[in-house]
Design a protein around this motif. Structure first.
Motif, PDB file in Angstrom:
ATOM      1  N   TYR A  92     -20.985  13.544 -15.336  1.00 27.08           N
ATOM      2  CA  TYR A  92     -20.788  14.755 -14.551  1.00 27.08           C
ATOM      3  C   TYR A  92     -22.090  15.198 -13.911  1.00 27.08           C
ATOM      4  N   THR A 156     -11.775  12.169 -12.193  1.00 26.70           N
ATOM      5  CA  THR A 156     -12.277  13.154 -11.246  1.00 26.70           C
ATOM      6  C   THR A 156     -12.463  12.529  -9.867  1.00 26.70           C
ATOM      7  N   GLY A 157     -12.060  13.276  -8.824  1.00 28.63           N
ATOM      8  CA  GLY A 157     -12.195  12.764  -7.458  1.00 28.63           C
ATOM      9  C   GLY A 157     -12.896  13.708  -6.512  1.00 28.63           C
ATOM     10  N   THR A 158     -13.243  14.915  -6.997  1.00 29.03           N
ATOM     11  CA  THR A 158     -13.934  15.883  -6.145  1.00 29.03           C
ATOM     12  C   THR A 158     -15.111  16.485  -6.892  1.00 29.03           C
ATOM     13  N   GLU A 159     -16.099  16.952  -6.129  1.00 32.73           N
ATOM     14  CA  GLU A 159     -17.251  17.610  -6.735  1.00 32.73           C
ATOM     15  C   GLU A 159     -16.817  18.861  -7.493  1.00 32.73           C
ATOM     16  N   GLU A 160     -15.872  19.605  -6.921  1.00 34.39           N
ATOM     17  CA  GLU A 160     -15.384  20.823  -7.566  1.00 34.39           C
ATOM     18  C   GLU A 160     -14.790  20.522  -8.939  1.00 34.39           C
ATOM     19  N   SER A 203     -17.758  12.815  -9.452  1.00 30.67           N
ATOM     20  CA  SER A 203     -17.776  13.874  -8.442  1.00 30.67           C
ATOM     21  C   SER A 203     -16.886  13.400  -7.282  1.00 30.67           C
ATOM     22  N   THR A 204     -17.326  13.544  -6.046  1.00 24.96           N
ATOM     23  CA  THR A 204     -16.557  13.048  -4.904  1.00 24.96           C
ATOM     24  C   THR A 204     -16.367  11.543  -5.037  1.00 24.96           C
ATOM     25  N   ARG A 205     -15.130  11.095  -5.071  1.00 23.14           N
ATOM     26  CA  ARG A 205     -14.819   9.693  -5.369  1.00 23.14           C
ATOM     27  C   ARG A 205     -15.279   8.774  -4.243  1.00 23.14           C
ATOM     28  N   ASP A 206     -16.125   7.810  -4.575  1.00 22.67           N
ATOM     29  CA  ASP A 206     -16.656   6.854  -3.606  1.00 22.67           C
ATOM     30  C   ASP A 206     -16.928   5.547  -4.340  1.00 22.67           C
TER      31      ASP A 206
END
Length: 228
Positions: A92, A156-160, A203-206
């Protein structure tokens, strides 16, 4: 691999993986047959090094298959002395853990088991479990950074979401099996340790930025040190 007695003197250790790729990276001599390994069988490692297993992704597969294998081993007169859950994880953001770090997860809970309130907020059910006390781990694993893990069914796929999960559970890393594996071992009164290498930031999925192979190489070196 050279003689592994220095780091893992007990021959009935079980090294547990979720995927064939993780298993083959840690034990590359089995790479050619890793995809054919079934979740209901123990893999007896060469050189009297104990056993390995590939249990499948996620809470249900991992817990069910690990429970079956520990019970089956007992029926065959094999007493598993300790289970080592090995694999990759996401860290995280803002927790001081970086990609390619190798951590020892001493406590873990399930991050998406609970209920949704009328206002849309999420309330979790208590589910925290602890791995075996660190002083009982091999000495070289005691030196690893301790982390709090979160087991999730949906990554998790987003920073939020990454920040929200980390804050809600005071968690450092995310994976899909840890709490299930620890719980299964506790039920069987079997010592259990979880060691993971960070392949990405949760965080943001990449996926293009993930360092899966590099993380597994770091994990192999940290777990087996110079005995490889």
């Amino acid at each position: 691999m050279a003689d592994a007695d220095k780091n893992f003197p007990n021959k009935n250790h079980l090294f547990a993986f979720a995927t064939p790729a993780e298993f083959a990276s840690i034990f590359p001599e089995y790479a050619g047959s890793a995809d054919d390994v079934t979740s209901d069988k123990l893999i007896e490692l060469s050189g009297n090094r104990g056993y390995a297993c590939v249990l499948g992704l996620g809470i249900v597969s991992f817990a069910t298959n690990l429970t079956y294998l520990i019970s089956s081993a007992k029926q065959q007169g094999i007493r598993i002395s300790a289970v080592f859950i090995l694999g990759v994880c996401g860290a995280y953001p803002g927790r001081g853990i970086n990609v390619l770090d190798v951590v020892r997860i001493d406590s873990e809970c399930v991050g998406d088991m609970g209920y949704q309130e009328k206002d849309g907020s999420f309330s979790p059910f208590p589910s925290s479990v602890r791995a075996t006390a660190v002083e009982h781990a091999p000495l070289h694993l005691q030196k690893l950074k301790s982390a709090v893990g979160l087991t999730v069914n949906c990554c998790t796929g987003t920073e939020e979401m990454g920040y929200a999960r980390s804050k809600m559970f005071d968690a450092d890393i995310e994976n899909m099996e840890g709490a299930a594996g620890i719980s299964a071992c506790i039920a069987h009164n079997t010592p259990v340790f979880e060691i993971r290498a960070v392949s990405n930031i949760a965080s943001t999925r990449d996926r293009a930025s993930w360092k899966f192979n590099e993380a597994l190489a770091a994990l192999r070196q940290a777990v087996f040190l110079e005995v490889i």
